[in-house]
Design an enzyme around this catalytic site. Structure first.
Site, PDB file in Angstrom:
ATOM      1  N   LYS A  41      75.358  35.417 -10.321  1.00  0.00           N
ATOM      2  CA  LYS A  41      75.023  34.866  -9.000  1.00  0.00           C
ATOM      3  C   LYS A  41      74.848  36.016  -8.014  1.00  0.00           C
ATOM      4  CE  LYS A  41      76.606  31.240  -5.767  1.00  0.00           C
ATOM      5  NZ  LYS A  41      77.652  30.225  -5.505  1.00  0.00           N
ATOM      6  N   SER A  84      75.954  25.493  -4.808  1.00  0.00           N
ATOM      7  CA  SER A  84      75.069  26.572  -4.429  1.00  0.00           C
ATOM      8  C   SER A  84      74.653  27.488  -5.585  1.00  0.00           C
ATOM      9  CB  SER A  84      75.728  27.434  -3.353  1.00  0.00           C
ATOM     10  OG  SER A  84      76.885  28.061  -3.866  1.00  0.00           O
ATOM     11  N   SER A  92      80.530  24.491  -6.046  1.00  0.00           N
ATOM     12  CA  SER A  92      79.280  25.202  -6.334  1.00  0.00           C
ATOM     13  C   SER A  92      79.089  25.685  -7.762  1.00  0.00           C
ATOM     14  CB  SER A  92      79.125  26.399  -5.401  1.00  0.00           C
ATOM     15  OG  SER A  92      78.588  25.959  -4.187  1.00  0.00           O
TER      16      SER A  92
HETATM   17  N1  GLN Z   1      78.331  22.466  -1.173  1.00  0.00           N
HETATM   18  C1  GLN Z   1      79.535  22.989  -0.589  1.00  0.00           C
HETATM   19  C2  GLN Z   1      79.210  23.716   0.697  1.00  0.00           C
HETATM   20  O1  GLN Z   1      78.067  23.740   1.075  1.00  0.00           O
HETATM   21  C3  GLN Z   1      80.229  23.879  -1.556  1.00  0.00           C
HETATM   22  C4  GLN Z   1      79.613  25.215  -1.650  1.00  0.00           C
HETATM   23  C5  GLN Z   1      80.338  26.138  -2.582  1.00  0.00           C
HETATM   24  O2  GLN Z   1      81.164  25.733  -3.390  1.00  0.00           O
HETATM   25  N2  GLN Z   1      80.053  27.408  -2.426  1.00  0.00           N
HETATM   26  O3  GLN Z   1      80.066  24.250   1.344  1.00  0.00           O
END
Ligand code: GLN
Length: 482
Positions: free
Chosen positions: A78, A153, A177
């Site tokens: 990532k 994400s 995410s």
């Molecule tokens: N979708 C969640 C957010 O936007 C989790 C994101 C994540 O785990 N980095 O905060």
């Protein structure tokens, strides 16, 4: 040689001298070349460096050395994990041109185990989002249906594994995410216990929640990568000085006698019927394998999303203050420093990141701190207590990972709240600091993958993986097309 081989098989054949790391890498690079233009899983493919690394592995094998448990295994990273001398962007314009001067601990450990990093994967900017549509470099698409999102994400990391670009990848999980994109892309995704995997070199979003973890096509591969990246690291003050639970040793233990609770608060309203059906089937499969399945209650879990959207933005507003036009990446000049800071941040951050910074700054401001941030922290304590109570009765818990299967690009971009609801099932374990993972379990009515979430108490990775292994073996066949 096929891109469907597992990391375990690939590493075994490289260590035995049956296949070269170079031939394995080239097969995966060919897969990337064929489909990356339509998927856009990567911000950067590092083929040159990867070829050199693969050749080095082959030289070592020829010299009679053992390069390690991930010998010659391609892995995608990532793009919020620091890689020395290789652009690390967080899919944000604000880091434009920045090259980290050091490798993240997980990156070092992977290299030391013989893995070959093939590139940096796309994400929602600074990991804020659930669809990878918040990337400054354009969205990633779901390899099973390119009109659909891969989740987020860590959408690029999930898609890269689902598309056969690499057998394994790394993501980060602050509110879901890793698990949510794993579910939407039909792969395994693991968020370990908070503190089990070093975050040194992970660009911070919300530090009390962030964890790094693996994506893989099999449960055993996910366990293998976790064992390589996990364990104490003095460079991360939140790293726990404790050995990693011996996950791989117990993968085949089965679930006889294990107490499994279906979380009722995460199973009813708001969950698509086809997803809910798969979770019930998963529970039945566990019961058939000898588990004692019952209904569990984690009452405060329903407040998880609200608490998260105060705590995570509050921490993000502080963590992202460092992008000031001086220390990293982008600078938009002006006649004085405050204007330079303002113009850099205005231009460098996307809408969702700005929204989070504003929400977080508000939640922490004098006069509102107790009402918002303070209250959210109290809710967090209640969630921790409710999980602890549930784990007195159950060894592991079960829920959907995501309320729906993959949705169409553009479907949820107009309304942030609709997007946030994707993480309703995954956020509670981040708030509690507990491990949780998503295991593919058949498809929904649309033929797209469904993920079942297995949750465990802190350091409960052994039981969590035992359940995951049984679910993997019992998953309905009639696999989704790639
Ligand atoms: N979708 C969640 C957010 O936007 C989790 C994101 C994540 O785990 N980095 O905060």
């Amino acid at each position: 040689m096929t891109i469907d081989d597992t990391a375990l098989d690939l590493a075994a054949s490289v260590r035995a001298g049956d296949r070269s790391a170079r031939e394995i890498l080239d097969a995966h690079l060919a897969a990337i070349e064929a489909r990356e233009p339509e998927i856009h899983a990567f911000n950067l493919v590092t083929s040159e460096v990867a070829r050199d690394a693969a050749d080095e592995i082959d030289r070592r094998v020829a010299a009679g050395e053992d390069p390690g448990p991930l010998a010659g295994v391609p892995i995608a990273l990532k793009d919020n994990l620091c890689t020395r001398g290789v652009a690390t962007t967080c899919s944000s314009k604000i880091l434009d041109g920045w090259q980290p001067p050091y490798d993240a601990t997980v990156v070092q450990r992977l290299a030391a185990a013989g893995a070959i990093a093939v590139g940096k994967t796309n994400l929602d900017e600074f990991a804020m989002g659930s669809s990878t549509e918040n990337s400054a470099f354009g969205p990633t698409r779901n390899p099973h249906d390119t009109s659909k999102v891969p989740g987020g994400s860590s959408g690029g990391s999930a898609a890269s594994v689902a598309a056969g670009f690499a057998p394994v990848s790394l993501g980060s999980d602050t509110g879901g995410s890793i698990r949510q994109p794993a579910a939407l892309c039909g792969v395994v995704g693991v968020k370990p216990t908070y503190g089990l995997v070093s975050r040194y070199g992970l660009i911070a979003f919300a530090s009390s929640l962030d964890q790094i973890g693996p994506f893989a096509r099999t449960v055993a591969d996910a366990a293998l990568v976790l064992e390589v990246i996990g364990g104490h690291d003095p460079a991360d003050t939140t790293s726990i000085p404790q050995a990693l639970p011996p996950v791989r040793e117990h993968l085949d233990d089965g679930v006889a006698g294990l107490r499994v609770g279906i979380v009722s608060e995460l199973s009813g309203e708001g969950i698509a019927p086809d997803v809910a059906r798969r979770v019930s089937e998963a529970a039945e499969a566990l019961a058939a394998a000898g588990a004692e399945v019952g209904e569990a209650s984690v009452p405060a879990a329903i407040y998880g999303l609200s608490a998260y959207y105060l705590i995570a933005p509050a921490e993000a507003s502080s963590n992202l203050a460092r992008y000031d036009g001086v220390r990293y990446g982008l600078r938009v000049d002006a006649t004085n420093t405050p204007d330079m800071n303002l113009r850099t941040r205005t231009e460098g951050f996307g809408d969702e990141v700005k929204r989070r910074i504003m929400l977080g700054t508000y939640a922490l401001s004098a006069g509102y701190y107790d009402a918002y941030y303070g209250k959210a922290q109290k809710v967090r304590t209640l969630i921790i207590r409710d999980f602890a109570a549930a784990y007195e009765q159950f060894d592991v818990l079960l829920s959907p990972t995501s309320p729906t299967t993959a949705f169409a690009l553009g479907d949820k971009t107009a309304d942030p709240l609709t997007m946030y609801l994707n993480d309703v099932c995954t956020i509670p374990s981040n708030l509690a600091g507990d491990p949780a993972m998503s295991v593919p379990f058949g498809t929904g009515d649309d033929g797209l993958p469904v993920g079942v979430q297995v949750l465990a108490p802190a350091f409960g990775e052994v039981d969590m993986f035992r359940v995951a292994a049984v679910l993997e073996a019992a998953a309905p066949i009639g696999e989704v097309a790639r």
